[in-house]
Design an enzyme around this catalytic site. Structure first.
Site, short mmCIF file in Angstrom:
data_model
loop_
_atom_site.label_atom_id
_atom_site.label_comp_id
_atom_site.label_asym_id
_atom_site.label_seq_id
_atom_site.Cartn_x
_atom_site.Cartn_y
_atom_site.Cartn_z
N GLY A 33 21.74 -49.76 -25.84
CA GLY A 33 21.32 -48.41 -26.21
C GLY A 33 21.59 -48.03 -27.64
O GLY A 33 21.29 -46.92 -28.06
N HIS A 34 22.13 -48.94 -28.44
CA HIS A 34 22.53 -48.58 -29.83
C HIS A 34 22.13 -49.66 -30.81
O HIS A 34 22.98 -50.41 -31.26
CB HIS A 34 24.04 -48.38 -29.87
CG HIS A 34 24.51 -47.63 -31.07
ND1 HIS A 34 24.97 -48.22 -32.22
CD2 HIS A 34 24.58 -46.30 -31.30
CE1 HIS A 34 25.34 -47.31 -33.09
NE2 HIS A 34 25.11 -46.14 -32.55
N PHE A 35 21.03 -49.79 -31.21
CA PHE A 35 19.74 -49.22 -30.86
C PHE A 35 18.87 -50.38 -30.42
O PHE A 35 18.91 -51.41 -31.08
CB PHE A 35 19.10 -48.53 -32.06
CG PHE A 35 20.01 -47.46 -32.65
CD1 PHE A 35 20.05 -46.20 -32.08
CD2 PHE A 35 20.80 -47.71 -33.76
CE1 PHE A 35 20.86 -45.20 -32.62
CE2 PHE A 35 21.61 -46.72 -34.29
CZ PHE A 35 21.65 -45.46 -33.74
#
Length: 146
Positions: free
Chosen positions: A47-49
């Site tokens: 999720g990052h990124f």
């Protein structure tokens, strides 16, 4: 030097939060140099990124704090137990200079600045090769819990 087995005896952290893979050098009461291998398999990259994976800055600071904890335990000659916790007490002057990406090796360099009344103050930086990724002053404390 400390390998992962020795680190696991000193730090309470476990996957996915253990962020020190090996200790390369340690001078008790002075400094520590440790290694974090950054791989695409790290849980936070989902999720990052997703389009450009970057290690979160707070996790770089956490990796430095874990190296600082190892130096602290060596300095006071203590092996932590289930009743010992090592907390952040402060972070000053944190500056992020370079993104850390999968495939990088993060070299964690922490020097003990002072130790007084149970508070440890460190100058810390993390490098990727010859490039500075992050620098900060860290304050940590060890506490016994009931």
């Amino acid at each position: 030097m400390m390998d992962i087995h020795q680190i696991l005896k000193k730090l309470p952290h476990r996957y996915p939060f253990l962020l020190v893979d090996r200790v390369l050098e340690v001078e008790t009461g002075k400094r520590i140099k440790a290694l974090k291998n950054v791989t695409i398999n790290e849980h936070f990259f989902n999720g990052h990124f997703p389009h450009r994976p970057v290690m979160p800055g707070v996790l770089m600071l956490e990796a430095l704090a874990q190296a600082a904890a190892l130096l602290s335990f060596e300095t006071v000659g203590e092996t932590p137990d289930d009743k010992t916790v090592y907390y952040f007490a402060g972070i000053d002057g944190a500056r992020f200079k370079r993104p850390v990406e999968p495939g990088d090796q993060l070299i964690l360099e922490v020097a003990l600045d002072r130790m007084k009344a149970g508070i440890f103050k460190f100058k810390a930086r993390a490098m990727v090769g010859e490039e500075l990724a992050v620098e900060a002053e860290l304050m940590c404390t060890m506490r016994k819990i009931a």
